[in-house]
Enzyme design. Structure first.
Site, PDB file in Angstrom:
ATOM      1  CG  HIS A  59      -2.129   0.762   0.926  1.00 38.99           C
ATOM      2  ND1 HIS A  59      -3.347   0.112   0.720  1.00 38.99           N
ATOM      3  CD2 HIS A  59      -2.402   2.062   1.303  1.00 38.99           C
ATOM      4  CE1 HIS A  59      -4.172   1.018   0.642  1.00 38.99           C
ATOM      5  NE2 HIS A  59      -3.791   2.099   0.963  1.00 38.99           N
ATOM      6  CG  ASP A 138     -10.545   3.443   4.861  1.00 42.29           C
ATOM      7  OD1 ASP A 138     -10.025   4.553   5.361  1.00 42.29           O
ATOM      8  OD2 ASP A 138     -10.183   3.177   3.653  1.00 42.29           O
ATOM      9  NE  ARG A 145      -8.314  11.230   6.040  1.00 42.26           N
ATOM     10  CZ  ARG A 145      -7.466  10.098   5.665  1.00 42.26           C
ATOM     11  NH1 ARG A 145      -7.741   8.851   5.332  1.00 42.26           N
ATOM     12  NH2 ARG A 145      -6.093  10.425   5.163  1.00 42.26           N
ATOM     13  CB  SER A 160      -7.148   5.398   6.229  1.00 46.99           C
ATOM     14  OG  SER A 160      -7.346   4.942   4.898  1.00 46.99           O
ATOM     15  CE  LYS A 164      -7.292   1.246   2.258  1.00 49.61           C
ATOM     16  NZ  LYS A 164      -7.727   2.522   2.782  1.00 49.61           N
TER      17      LYS A 164
HETATM   18  N1  URA Z   1      -4.029   5.344   1.435  1.00 52.88           N
HETATM   19  C1  URA Z   1      -5.136   5.338   2.372  1.00 52.88           C
HETATM   20  O1  URA Z   1      -5.698   4.237   2.095  1.00 52.88           O
HETATM   21  N2  URA Z   1      -5.491   6.077   3.339  1.00 52.88           N
HETATM   22  C2  URA Z   1      -4.917   7.092   3.337  1.00 52.88           C
HETATM   23  O2  URA Z   1      -5.453   8.057   4.026  1.00 52.88           O
HETATM   24  C3  URA Z   1      -4.045   7.610   2.468  1.00 52.88           C
HETATM   25  C4  URA Z   1      -3.282   6.785   1.570  1.00 52.88           C
END
Ligand code: URA
Length: 408
Positions: A59, A138, A145, A160, A164
């Site tokens: 990620h 999320d 956001r 966040s 995930k």
């Molecule tokens: N990627 C995400 O999943 N969340 C964030 O807040 C920033 C990048």
């Protein structure tokens, strides 16, 4: 958080809470509690246990032109390691993997949990979005956001991302923490280390192995910025024909993911296998299987094209001293590649292709970049913004390379 997910807490109260966190922060106990609440807002998947394999994931904290996961997934899968990932949409000036994938006609980002697990088992690779079942908190908070200037808050980014990763049951994760102009909040290297430590801590509490790559985001990653344009560049890179900085980041991330997997190899051997998967075409074959499995057409000729392509040319001889990532990200957003309000539709065809990057010598009149636009007015505004993002000077800048540090 659960009240917000159910709709009992309205958006305006949650937006006020996000702004309070912006100014006051969250301590580590609060960040942990928030992450936990986000995970518990939906179901979780024991992906590794369901497959009887060690599952790896990656990620990014968000950057400009960051299509890394779309190239990394097929290469890792081609090397025989299952890759199951939950991605996000565009955030502020940075694009989102889900939006990029949706530029492929037919591609579905919402899979049921059962379909997600069986696709990772049968195809070796799936990338999905948050759903009503998987980390719905999320999904809602992320969208809020994006349009309330509350993206660049470390505890909200960390919770966040890690909610995930933990909810989808990976065993090990490589996180790409962006540093520089186009990183959220223009994060410095020291600030990136702080965010990396926060995410490593959240991972450790959940038994998840985390490696953080701190990477350069002073200029856009690769050349393409914009959804369909980035899919094309990812496909080229999987086939061994990508831009050097992007190719290096992709291969490095793959090498580390393979070393974290159950193959029992080190990073050097991981790199050799990743390069081999690119060279022998197995990574491209994995990409095609994956896209077709999620309903998409892997043929790049079906991707949408913008009707207008405007060239931006160098005003003088010299060398590209700076290419500001944030300005290019905003230019792409203004062209329609991102959202200004939650309800905005994305224009998948538009964006910017940076033909010249930092350190490149240029002659007056040479093409610096292309602006892919829907109409003449946005092409002109985009071309002005892109030209302003380039600084042409006389002396070659100090180049710092794509990988700045590793925290684990
Ligand atoms: N990627 C995400 O999943 N969340 C964030 O807040 C920033 C990048």
């Amino acid at each position: 958080m659960l009240g917000f997910t159910r709709g009992d807490v309205p958006d305006y109260q949650m937006a006020a809470w996000c702004m309070a966190v912006y100014f006051r922060g969250l301590n580590s106990r609060e960040t942990h509690a928030l992450t936990d609440a986000m995970i518990r807002s939906g179901d979780t998947i024991a992906l590794g246990a369901a497959l009887g394999r060690r599952v790896v994931d990656k990620h990014s904290t968000g950057g400009v032109g960051d299509k890394t996961s779309i190239a990394v997934g097929p290469i890792v899968a081609a090397c025989g390691v299952p890759f199951g990932k939950m991605s996000g949409r565009g955030l502020a000036h940075s694009g989102g993997t889900l939006d990029k994938l949706e530029s492929i006609p037919g591609f579905r980002v919402e899979l049921s949990i059962d379909d997600f697990v069986s696709q990772v088992r049968d195809v070796g690779l799936a990338i999905v979005g948050q759903t009503a079942d998987l980390v719905p908190a999320d999904k809602k908070l992320y969208a809020l956001r994006d349009v309330t200037a509350t993206v660049e808050i470390n505890p909200l980014i960390a919770s966040s991302i890690m909610s995930k990763k933990i909810a989808t049951g990976a065993d090990a994760v490589v996180l790409d923490v962006k540093v520089g102009d186009g990183a959220h909040g223009k994060r410095t290297l020291d600030e990136a280390r702080v965010l990396a430590e926060q995410m490593i801590d959240l991972g450790r509490r959940a038994g998840l192995e985390v490696v953080c790559l701190l990477t350069d985001m002073d200029q856009p990653l690769g050349a393409a910025v914009g959804n369909a344009l980035e899919i094309r560049e990812a496909v080229d890179t999987i086939a061994g024909d990508g831009p050097p900085d992007f190719t290096e980041l992709v291969l490095d991330a793959c090498a580390r993911l393979l070393a974290l997997s159950d193959l029992g190899i080190d990073i050097a051997e991981g790199r050799t296998r990743a390069e081999a998967a690119v060279a022998d075409g197995s990574a491209t074959a994995a990409y095609e299987r994956w896209i077709a499995a999620q309903g998409g057409d892997p043929d790049v000729s079906v991707l949408p094209d913008a009707p207008i392509v405007r060239e931006v040319v160098a005003p003088r001889d010299g060398v590209v001293v700076r290419l500001q990532a944030l300005a290019i990200g905003i230019a792409a957003l203004e062209l329609g590649a991102g959202r200004r309000t939650k309800e905005d539709d994305i224009d998948h065809a538009v964006g910017v292709v940076c033909r010249m990057k930092q350190g490149d010598a240029v002659r007056s009149g040479v093409v610096l970049a292309e602006v892919h636009a829907r109409d003449d007015a946005s092409a002109s505004a985009g071309a002005d913004a892109v030209l302003a993002a380039y600084e042409i000077g006389d002396e070659a800048p100090q180049m710092r390379g794509i990988l700045l540090d590793v925290v684990e």
